[in-house]
Motif scaffolding. Structure first.
Motif, mmCIF file in Angstrom:
data_model
loop_
_atom_site.group_PDB
_atom_site.id
_atom_site.type_symbol
_atom_site.label_atom_id
_atom_site.label_comp_id
_atom_site.label_asym_id
_atom_site.label_seq_id
_atom_site.Cartn_x
_atom_site.Cartn_y
_atom_site.Cartn_z
ATOM 1 N N THR A 1 -9.650 0.150 -3.280
ATOM 2 C CA THR A 1 -10.789 0.688 -1.937
ATOM 3 C C THR A 1 -11.424 0.630 -1.719
ATOM 4 O OG1 THR A 1 -10.270 2.906 -2.088
ATOM 5 C CG2 THR A 1 -8.212 2.227 -1.865
ATOM 6 N N ALA A 2 -12.432 -0.175 -2.480
ATOM 7 C CA ALA A 2 -13.586 -0.018 -2.733
ATOM 8 C C ALA A 2 -14.935 -0.671 -1.634
ATOM 9 C CB ALA A 2 -14.684 -0.854 -3.711
ATOM 10 N N THR A 3 -15.380 -0.588 -0.530
ATOM 11 C CA THR A 3 -15.953 -0.837 0.584
ATOM 12 C C THR A 3 -16.317 -2.477 0.337
ATOM 13 O OG1 THR A 3 -18.512 -0.472 0.690
ATOM 14 C CG2 THR A 3 -17.058 0.657 1.384
ATOM 15 N N ASP A 4 -16.830 -2.676 -0.601
ATOM 16 C CA ASP A 4 -17.001 -3.762 -0.798
ATOM 17 C C ASP A 4 -16.426 -5.439 -2.271
ATOM 18 O OD1 ASP A 4 -17.550 -2.651 -3.306
ATOM 19 O OD2 ASP A 4 -19.277 -3.697 -4.187
ATOM 20 N N ALA A 5 -14.978 -4.682 -1.937
ATOM 21 C CA ALA A 5 -13.822 -5.369 -2.987
ATOM 22 C C ALA A 5 -13.880 -6.553 -1.892
ATOM 23 C CB ALA A 5 -12.375 -4.656 -2.950
ATOM 24 N N GLU A 6 -13.895 -7.656 -2.848
ATOM 25 C CA GLU A 6 -13.164 -8.946 -1.930
ATOM 26 C C GLU A 6 -11.980 -9.100 -1.472
ATOM 27 O OE1 GLU A 6 -14.600 -13.001 -3.781
ATOM 28 O OE2 GLU A 6 -16.557 -11.910 -4.837
ATOM 29 N N GLN A 7 -11.000 -8.812 -2.569
ATOM 30 C CA GLN A 7 -9.920 -8.981 -2.442
ATOM 31 C C GLN A 7 -9.242 -7.136 -2.452
ATOM 32 O OE1 GLN A 7 -7.574 -12.456 -3.061
ATOM 33 N NE2 GLN A 7 -5.861 -11.207 -3.397
ATOM 34 N N PRO A 8 -8.670 -6.527 -1.102
ATOM 35 C CA PRO A 8 -8.012 -5.615 -1.707
ATOM 36 C C PRO A 8 -7.332 -5.698 -1.831
ATOM 37 C CG PRO A 8 -8.891 -5.765 0.428
ATOM 38 C CD PRO A 8 -9.042 -6.904 -0.268
ATOM 39 N N VAL A 9 -6.746 -6.498 -2.056
ATOM 40 C CA VAL A 9 -4.851 -6.044 -3.040
ATOM 41 C C VAL A 9 -4.444 -7.055 -4.042
ATOM 42 C CG1 VAL A 9 -2.586 -5.782 -2.469
ATOM 43 C CG2 VAL A 9 -4.420 -4.466 -1.138
ATOM 44 N N ASN A 10 -4.438 -6.732 -5.163
ATOM 45 C CA ASN A 10 -4.536 -7.463 -5.887
ATOM 46 C C ASN A 10 -2.277 -8.004 -6.061
ATOM 47 O OD1 ASN A 10 -6.169 -9.669 -6.412
ATOM 48 N ND2 ASN A 10 -7.897 -7.829 -7.099
ATOM 49 N N ILE A 11 -2.155 -9.256 -6.125
ATOM 50 C CA ILE A 11 -0.283 -8.756 -6.438
ATOM 51 C C ILE A 11 -0.111 -9.960 -7.560
ATOM 52 C CG2 ILE A 11 1.758 -8.702 -5.278
ATOM 53 C CD1 ILE A 11 0.751 -7.461 -2.940
ATOM 54 N N ARG A 12 0.752 -9.723 -8.097
ATOM 55 C CA ARG A 12 1.394 -11.140 -9.403
ATOM 56 C C ARG A 12 2.974 -10.394 -9.571
ATOM 57 N NH1 ARG A 12 -3.142 -9.143 -11.212
ATOM 58 N NH2 ARG A 12 -2.046 -8.211 -12.809
ATOM 59 N N ILE A 13 3.671 -10.895 -9.745
ATOM 60 C CA ILE A 13 5.036 -11.158 -9.575
ATOM 61 C C ILE A 13 5.808 -12.632 -10.605
ATOM 62 C CG2 ILE A 13 7.441 -11.487 -9.388
ATOM 63 C CD1 ILE A 13 6.578 -11.004 -6.776
ATOM 64 N N SER B 1 -10.097 3.836 -11.013
ATOM 65 C CA SER B 1 -11.502 4.755 -11.048
ATOM 66 C C SER B 1 -11.144 5.198 -9.706
ATOM 67 C CB SER B 1 -12.368 3.922 -11.018
ATOM 68 O OG SER B 1 -12.288 2.639 -9.995
ATOM 69 N N PRO B 2 -11.751 5.990 -8.963
ATOM 70 C CA PRO B 2 -11.478 6.867 -7.902
ATOM 71 C C PRO B 2 -11.572 5.679 -7.046
ATOM 72 C CG PRO B 2 -13.464 7.492 -8.463
ATOM 73 C CD PRO B 2 -13.118 6.376 -9.865
ATOM 74 N N THR B 3 -11.502 4.276 -6.964
ATOM 75 C CA THR B 3 -11.322 3.072 -6.332
ATOM 76 C C THR B 3 -10.152 2.134 -6.132
ATOM 77 O OG1 THR B 3 -13.442 1.986 -6.678
ATOM 78 C CG2 THR B 3 -13.167 3.410 -4.851
ATOM 79 N N LEU B 4 -9.991 1.951 -8.347
ATOM 80 C CA LEU B 4 -9.035 0.959 -7.941
ATOM 81 C C LEU B 4 -7.829 1.648 -8.661
ATOM 82 C CD1 LEU B 4 -8.646 -1.115 -8.838
ATOM 83 C CD2 LEU B 4 -9.941 -1.207 -10.624
ATOM 84 N N ARG B 5 -6.390 1.306 -8.553
ATOM 85 C CA ARG B 5 -5.323 2.208 -8.628
ATOM 86 C C ARG B 5 -4.433 1.144 -8.809
ATOM 87 N NH1 ARG B 5 -2.942 6.262 -4.469
ATOM 88 N NH2 ARG B 5 -4.137 4.061 -2.859
ATOM 89 N N THR B 6 -3.393 0.976 -10.232
ATOM 90 C CA THR B 6 -2.345 0.120 -10.190
ATOM 91 C C THR B 6 -1.662 0.698 -10.262
ATOM 92 O OG1 THR B 6 -2.811 0.083 -13.470
ATOM 93 C CG2 THR B 6 -4.197 -1.275 -11.715
ATOM 94 N N LEU B 7 -0.166 0.014 -9.746
ATOM 95 C CA LEU B 7 0.959 0.297 -10.050
ATOM 96 C C LEU B 7 2.184 -1.318 -10.100
ATOM 97 C CD1 LEU B 7 2.774 2.339 -8.338
ATOM 98 C CD2 LEU B 7 3.278 0.818 -6.713
ATOM 99 N N ARG C 1 0.327 -1.026 -0.045
ATOM 100 C CA ARG C 1 0.074 -0.013 0.145
ATOM 101 C C ARG C 1 0.866 1.166 0.127
ATOM 102 N NH1 ARG C 1 -5.825 -1.126 1.487
ATOM 103 N NH2 ARG C 1 -5.643 -3.411 1.996
ATOM 104 N N LYS C 2 1.872 1.121 1.284
ATOM 105 C CA LYS C 2 3.091 2.315 0.486
ATOM 106 C C LYS C 2 3.576 2.728 -1.110
ATOM 107 C CE LYS C 2 4.233 2.354 5.709
ATOM 108 N NZ LYS C 2 5.284 2.118 7.029
ATOM 109 N N ALA C 3 3.470 1.762 -1.388
ATOM 110 C CA ALA C 3 4.637 2.227 -2.203
ATOM 111 C C ALA C 3 3.243 2.797 -3.571
ATOM 112 C CB ALA C 3 4.121 0.116 -3.060
#
Length: 151
Positions: A108-120, A84-90, A52-54
Motif C-alpha cells: 500500500t506504499a504510495t510509490d509501489a510500482e505494482q501494488p499487488v503481486n500474485i503467483r499461483i 511492514s506497515p505497508t506490506l502484507r502477504t497472504l 484485496r478483499k481476501a
C-alpha cells in the motif's frame, strides 16, 4: 641437479592439475511434468478487488476469489503476515488443485510500482500463473514453472 628435480616435480604437478581440470559430462534427464492449470487460458484480465478483499479473512478461513467470469480460485488461508506497515502477504492453499498455492502480496506504499503481486503454483506441476501489469490493466499469465523462480 636439485633444480632438475624441482623442475621435474613442478612439471608433473602441472600435468596432473591440467588433467584434473577436464570437463565432466553430466547426463540430465528432464522429466516432463503435467500441467495443473489447463482449464485457464494462457492470459486473461483480472480485477484486483477480490484479491484485496481476501485480506479481510483470517488464517483457516476458506475464501473463493473470482479470477474472471468463468474462473475462480477457492482455498484455505494458511498464512497471513504483516511484513511492514505497508506490506502484507497472504498464502492460500487450493481446495480444487491439490497442493497448489496462491501467494498474494499487497503493497500500500504510495510509490509501489505494482501494488499487488500474485503467483499461483504447484511445486510438482509444469505451469504457474503470474500477475502482470500492462497499460494499467492486470493479467494472470500462464508460464512454464521451469523458467519461473519462486521468491
Amino acid at each position: 641437479m636439485k633444480i632438475f628435480y624441482t623442475g621435474l616435480v613442478v612439471s608433473a604437478f602441472l600435468s596432473v592439475s591440467a588433467k584434473a581440470q577436464q570437463a565432466i559430462t553430466v547426463k540430465q534427464h528432464h522429466t516432463p511434468k503435467p500441467a495443473v492449470f489447463t482449464k485457464f487460458p494462457g492470459k486473461f484480465e483480472v480485477d484486483l478487488t477480490p484479491f484485496r478483499k481476501a485480506f479481510a479473512s483470517d488464517i483457516s478461513d476458506t475464501v473463493s476469489i473470482r479470477l474472471s467470469a468463468h474462473h475462480s480460485f477457492r482455498g484455505v488461508i494458511t498464512d497471513k503476515v504483516q511484513h511492514s506497515p505497508t506490506l502484507r502477504t497472504l498464502n492460500i492453499k487450493s481446495a480444487e488443485f491439490s497442493g497448489a498455492m496462491m501467494f498474494i502480496s499487497l503493497n500500500t506504499a504510495t510509490d509501489a510500482e505494482q501494488p499487488v503481486n500474485i503467483r499461483i503454483l504447484h511445486p510438482r506441476k509444469a505451469d504457474v500463473m503470474v500477475l502482470t501489469q500492462e497499460a494499467g490493466k492486470y493479467f494472470l499469465v500462464k508460464e512454464e514453472q521451469q523458467f519461473f523462480l519462486a521468491e
